[in-house]
Design a protein around this motif. Structure first.
Motif, short mmCIF file in Angstrom:
data_model
loop_
_atom_site.label_atom_id
_atom_site.label_comp_id
_atom_site.label_asym_id
_atom_site.label_seq_id
_atom_site.Cartn_x
_atom_site.Cartn_y
_atom_site.Cartn_z
N ILE A 1 0.78 -1.21 -0.07
CA ILE A 1 0.01 -0.23 0.23
C ILE A 1 0.81 1.21 0.04
O ILE A 1 1.91 1.39 1.02
N ALA A 2 0.80 2.01 -0.64
CA ALA A 2 1.63 3.45 -1.12
C ALA A 2 0.68 4.51 -0.27
O ALA A 2 -0.66 4.58 -0.53
N THR A 3 1.53 5.24 0.46
CA THR A 3 0.70 6.35 1.11
C THR A 3 1.59 7.53 1.71
O THR A 3 2.75 7.06 1.65
N SER A 4 0.98 8.60 1.75
CA SER A 4 1.85 9.71 2.69
C SER A 4 1.46 9.81 3.98
O SER A 4 1.83 10.80 4.81
N GLY B 1 3.30 12.96 -2.58
CA GLY B 1 2.99 13.44 -3.47
C GLY B 1 2.72 12.35 -4.76
O GLY B 1 3.41 11.22 -4.74
N SER B 2 1.56 12.54 -5.62
CA SER B 2 1.49 11.67 -6.64
C SER B 2 0.94 10.20 -6.25
O SER B 2 1.63 9.20 -6.99
N VAL B 3 0.57 9.90 -5.13
CA VAL B 3 0.21 8.66 -4.68
C VAL B 3 -0.59 7.72 -5.71
O VAL B 3 -0.49 6.73 -5.62
N GLU B 4 -1.37 8.30 -6.14
CA GLU B 4 -2.47 7.76 -6.96
C GLU B 4 -1.67 7.06 -8.22
O GLU B 4 -2.58 5.96 -8.71
N ILE B 5 -0.56 7.42 -8.59
CA ILE B 5 0.29 6.44 -9.69
C ILE B 5 0.82 5.34 -9.14
O ILE B 5 1.12 4.42 -10.14
N LEU C 1 3.99 -0.17 -8.19
CA LEU C 1 4.62 -0.15 -6.73
C LEU C 1 3.90 -0.57 -5.80
O LEU C 1 4.39 -1.32 -4.81
N ALA C 2 2.27 -0.77 -6.02
CA ALA C 2 1.62 -1.07 -4.80
C ALA C 2 0.23 -1.46 -5.48
O ALA C 2 -0.24 -1.02 -6.74
N GLU C 3 -0.61 -2.47 -4.96
CA GLU C 3 -1.76 -2.89 -5.33
C GLU C 3 -2.77 -1.74 -5.00
O GLU C 3 -3.91 -1.91 -5.37
N ASP D 1 -5.09 7.54 0.72
CA ASP D 1 -4.76 8.90 0.35
C ASP D 1 -5.92 9.62 0.89
O ASP D 1 -7.03 9.22 1.18
N ILE D 2 -5.88 11.06 0.98
CA ILE D 2 -6.87 12.03 1.24
C ILE D 2 -7.78 12.17 0.08
O ILE D 2 -7.58 12.20 -1.14
N VAL D 3 -9.28 12.07 0.45
CA VAL D 3 -10.26 12.04 -0.59
C VAL D 3 -11.48 13.14 -0.23
O VAL D 3 -11.68 13.12 1.14
N SER D 4 -11.54 14.15 -1.10
CA SER D 4 -12.78 14.87 -0.99
C SER D 4 -14.05 14.53 -1.66
O SER D 4 -14.83 14.05 -1.23
N SER D 5 -13.77 14.57 -3.17
CA SER D 5 -15.13 14.58 -3.85
C SER D 5 -14.77 13.18 -4.45
O SER D 5 -15.59 12.26 -5.09
#
Length: 285
Positions: free
Chosen positions: A115-118, A141-145, A151-153, A157-161
């Motif tokens: 799991i990738a995260t900040s 930064g750019s965790v979504e990639i 890099l990860a399954e 990350d922070i989600v708003s909408s």
């Protein structure tokens, strides 16, 4: 006279909302471009404009007495600070997300995965509570990639909408932490600074109550007055004034925002007419 020093994010939506709240509290100050310090003209407070990640550390070290940050940042940094007030804005959630086409049934699907995260601290605590073991890759930064480059399954990350996840081919599967802006304070404030903080919190409370309530005026027929009063308890009880037209009264009260439309429907059914709703700037109990 002693002043209290507050750390505020130097740019971004959280900064704008924080400064807007303080201005609504009647505090006058300047925060021009690239300005890192400012003093209020009419309240004993000094501003430091900083990166949000740095604010908990500055408050812990006593460089700033208080600060406004996202609760997610305060918890992730793990500094010795306390939450003095939840502010109700900049709400978001910290969530797990996987590729849109990935099979996902439960958190156990991530057992043994990556799991990738900040936010490794919050994520690590959550996985431990749930009894799931996974490798956490801390990236900024750019965790979504991360899933698309192998890099990860999953990511956390922070989600708003949710639009950023969608645009990056991801789907949200678990919410692990809910966050909002909080006012944090250090552990060694002097008595004088605590008194200033209390004055600030009093103003914030008044502004928040104003935002969360509506002032309502309506005309009520005499034969339905008691039923309408029952619907509208107000802060203590509604104000009732007789109208020039016999058999009618003007009723004034306050309704909580979250109950507003339900109460309005009940008032109409009870015979209320000429309903006028007014926003409240500040509300002091």
């Amino acid at each position: 006279m002693e002043k209290i020093r507050i750390a505020v994010q130097k740019s971004g939506r959280l900064s704008e909302d924080s400064l807007s709240l303080l201005r609504e509290c009647g505090i006058k100050f300047s925060n021009g471009m690239r300005k890192l310090k400012s003093e209020a003209a009419n309240f004993p407070i000094e501003f430091l404009f900083l990166r949000d990640d740095d604010i908990p550390g500055y408050v812990e070290d006593g460089v700033a007495d208080i600060g406004i940050v996202g609760e997610n940042v305060a918890v992730e940094k793990g500094r010795e600070v306390t939450i003095a007030k939840r502010l109700g804005f900049s709400k978001c959630r910290l969530s797990l997300a996987v590729a849109k086409n990935a099979q996902y049934n439960s958190l156990e699907d991530l057992e043994g995965g990556n799991i990738a995260t900040s936010y490794p601290v919050i994520l690590g605590q959550y996985l431990k509570e749930k009894g799931v073991k996974a490798t956490i890759h801390e990236i900024s930064g750019s965790v979504e990639i991360a899933p698309s480059i192998g890099l990860a399954e999953a990511i956390c990350d922070i989600v708003s909408s949710g639009s950023t996840l969608f645009m990056n081919g991801l789907k949200e599967v678990e919410t692990i932490f809910r966050s909002e802006a909080v006012l944090i304070k250090g552990t060694a404030l002097s008595a004088e600074k605590l008194e200033i903080l209390d004055r600030l919190l009093f103003r914030i409370d008044a502004v928040q109550r104003g935002k969360n309530n509506k002032y309502i005026l309506l005309n009520a027929p005499e034969d339905q007055l008691q039923e309408i009063i029952r619907i509208l308890p107000g802060m203590r009880s509604p104000t009732v004034l007789p109208l020039a037209e016999k058999g009618w009264n003007s009723v004034h009260s306050v309704i909580q925002e979250e109950e507003f439309w339900e109460v309005i429907d009940q008032l109409k059914a009870a015979g209320a007419e000429g309903i006028l709703v007014v926003p409240i700037e500040k509300m002091i109990l």
